[in-house]
Design a protein around this motif. Structure first.
Motif, PDB file in Angstrom:
ATOM      1  N   GLY A 196      -2.164  -3.729 -34.763  1.00 36.63           N
ATOM      2  CA  GLY A 196      -3.278  -3.244 -33.947  1.00 36.63           C
ATOM      3  C   GLY A 196      -3.061  -3.645 -32.505  1.00 36.63           C
ATOM      4  N   GLY A 197      -4.048  -3.333 -31.668  1.00 39.62           N
ATOM      5  CA  GLY A 197      -3.879  -3.632 -30.249  1.00 39.62           C
ATOM      6  C   GLY A 197      -5.123  -4.209 -29.614  1.00 39.62           C
ATOM      7  N   TYR A 198      -4.937  -4.858 -28.467  1.00 40.18           N
ATOM      8  CA  TYR A 198      -6.076  -5.352 -27.695  1.00 40.18           C
ATOM      9  C   TYR A 198      -5.753  -5.221 -26.213  1.00 40.18           C
ATOM     10  CZ  TYR A 198     -10.402  -7.777 -26.798  1.00 40.18           C
ATOM     11  OH  TYR A 198     -11.677  -8.054 -26.391  1.00 40.18           O
ATOM     12  N   VAL A 199      -6.761  -4.847 -25.430  1.00 39.92           N
ATOM     13  CA  VAL A 199      -6.573  -4.682 -23.991  1.00 39.92           C
ATOM     14  C   VAL A 199      -7.598  -5.523 -23.255  1.00 39.92           C
ATOM     15  CG1 VAL A 199      -6.479  -3.047 -22.075  1.00 39.92           C
ATOM     16  CG2 VAL A 199      -5.922  -2.285 -24.382  1.00 39.92           C
ATOM     17  N   SER A 200      -7.129  -6.461 -22.435  1.00 40.58           N
ATOM     18  CA  SER A 200      -8.059  -7.251 -21.635  1.00 40.58           C
ATOM     19  C   SER A 200      -7.281  -8.048 -20.607  1.00 40.58           C
ATOM     20  CB  SER A 200      -8.848  -8.212 -22.519  1.00 40.58           C
ATOM     21  OG  SER A 200      -9.740  -8.966 -21.714  1.00 40.58           O
ATOM     22  N   ASP A 201      -7.909  -8.277 -19.454  1.00 38.39           N
ATOM     23  CA  ASP A 201      -7.278  -9.094 -18.419  1.00 38.39           C
ATOM     24  C   ASP A 201      -7.968 -10.442 -18.273  1.00 38.39           C
ATOM     25  OD1 ASP A 201      -5.476  -7.046 -17.843  1.00 38.39           O
ATOM     26  OD2 ASP A 201      -6.988  -6.046 -16.613  1.00 38.39           O
ATOM     27  N   LEU A 202      -8.957 -10.682 -19.143  1.00 38.66           N
ATOM     28  CA  LEU A 202      -9.656 -11.967 -19.106  1.00 38.66           C
ATOM     29  C   LEU A 202      -9.172 -12.793 -20.294  1.00 38.66           C
ATOM     30  CD1 LEU A 202     -11.727 -12.687 -16.956  1.00 38.66           C
ATOM     31  CD2 LEU A 202     -13.525 -12.219 -18.583  1.00 38.66           C
ATOM     32  N   LEU A 203      -8.513 -13.891 -20.009  1.00 40.77           N
ATOM     33  CA  LEU A 203      -7.874 -14.648 -21.091  1.00 40.77           C
ATOM     34  C   LEU A 203      -8.879 -15.200 -22.102  1.00 40.77           C
ATOM     35  CD1 LEU A 203      -5.512 -14.317 -19.122  1.00 40.77           C
ATOM     36  CD2 LEU A 203      -4.718 -16.537 -19.886  1.00 40.77           C
ATOM     37  N   SER A 204     -10.053 -15.591 -21.600  1.00 41.06           N
ATOM     38  CA  SER A 204     -11.057 -16.134 -22.523  1.00 41.06           C
ATOM     39  C   SER A 204     -11.491 -15.050 -23.516  1.00 41.06           C
ATOM     40  CB  SER A 204     -12.265 -16.662 -21.739  1.00 41.06           C
ATOM     41  OG  SER A 204     -12.719 -15.693 -20.826  1.00 41.06           O
TER      42      SER A 204
END
Lengths: 237, 112
Positions: free
Chosen positions: B27-35
């Motif tokens: 699967g995948g995940y998209v985010s630029d916030l590490l928390s």
């Protein structure tokens, strides 16, 4: 009577997960002495547990240690908070801890060591210091000021965790006392003109201490005086 | 789908840990916030981000993320790269924007 103080306000110890294990207060202070620094700021990520010991050692070596924390705000912006008074600093640490979820994974992020004056490990801090607090940057600045500290946005020229990289610009009305630039750039490259500019090493390794520093003209080496100097903005970089 | 296949189909530049490309992506995940990634990414994910500092490797390793795709042809910092090699985390670079890249991931299909 004003005196010149060579000042590096942004140094991490071995308490920061990304700080080198050689970064014990004693070694930091020895290195700072050899680099002819007069004032250093100890600012670990989301914790101040090596500050008091650093101050104690600083007294022995006749170097001024200012206690601080580098807070990670909820927007993942790094913000330096510096204090004269230890109780104020510890109150801020308490607020940070109340708003910092998670447990450290030493293999993934690194060791977080609280040490004594002989460089011996007292304990491993178990909190997720690399993480972000639930406190917004506005809330952090407000809390720092309510505790008589100064708030400085860290390495604003850097994308990672710098306020401009994370938020696009410095929010209107945010009452920062100064902004910090990293050793990577010089003041003339900055487009921010609204805030006094300082520079600090953000040292995570002994070799980086004093890589860059700010010269302050102060009556005495305390945060209160630094605040005055920042307001005058006659800073040399 | 194996990471290797994603690299080939989306024309990604492999910056680190080529020995890990045989791993299965679920699967995948998209985010630029590490928390946010720490809270919500799942084991087996491919992670799409524009952050290039070294903490991305620590987060990927902690969450057992299969690989990190950097968008807009963004290059990892040198210390990020060294850490990724050491931690065996594949860093992959795409010339596409996040929007286009995720669209293509969906067509592969990586949809969960």
């Amino acid at each position: 009577m004003l005196k010149i103080f060579n000042t590096d306000l942004h140094i991490h110890t071995c308490l920061s997960p990304c700080g080198d294990l050689d970064m014990t207060p004693k070694r930091i202070i020895n290195t700072a002495k050899s680099k002819k620094l007069d004032i250093i700021g100890i600012c670990d990520h989301n914790s101040a547990e090596n500050v008091l010991i650093s101050k104690k050692i600083g007294k022995t070596f006749e170097i001024t240690v200012i206690g601080g924390i580098e807070i990670t705000t909820s927007e993942e912006v790094h913000l330096l908070a510096l204090f004269d008074n230890d109780d104020d600093l510890l109150k801020l640490q308490e607020l940070v801890y109340e708003n910092l979820p998670g447990v450290n994974d030493e293999n993934a992020f690194g060791l977080q060591l609280v040490v004594n004056e002989n460089d011996e490990i007292v304990r491993h801090n178990q909190r997720l210091l690399i993480g972000a607090t639930k406190l917004t940057i506005e809330k952090c600045v407000e809390a720092i000021h309510s505790l008589n500290g100064i708030a400085i946005a860290s390495h604003i020229d850097r994308e990672g965790f710098g306020i401009i990289g994370q938020l696009g610009f410095i929010p209107e009305g945010l009452e920062l006392d100064a902004v910090e630039i990293s050793p990577n750039i010089t003041k003339d490259k900055l487009t921010v003109k609204k805030f006094p500019v300082i520079t600090g090493s953000d040292a995570h390794f002994l070799a980086d201490i004093g890589k860059t520093w700010t010269q302050f003209s102060l009556k005495e080496p305390v945060v209160k005086e630094i605040k005055k100097a920042l307001l005058k903005t006659t800073l040399k970089i | 789908m194996k990471l290797k296949e994603i690299v080939e189909k989306l024309n990604l530049e492999v910056k680190s840990a080529p020995e890990m490309l045989d791993k299965e992506v679920t699967g995948g995940y998209v985010s630029d916030l590490l928390s946010d990634v720490m809270a919500n990414a799942r084991e087996g994910n491919i992670w799409v981000t524009l952050q290039i500092h070294q903490n991305i490797v620590a987060v990927a390793s902690l969450k057992e993320i299969r690989g990190i795709i950097l968008v807009n042809n963004r290059q990892p910092d040198e210390d990020t790269l060294q850490k990724a090699i050491h931690e065996k985390i594949p860093i992959l670079v795409s010339k596409l924007s996040t929007f286009e890249l995720v669209g293509k991931l969906y067509q592969l299909p990586i949809t969960s």
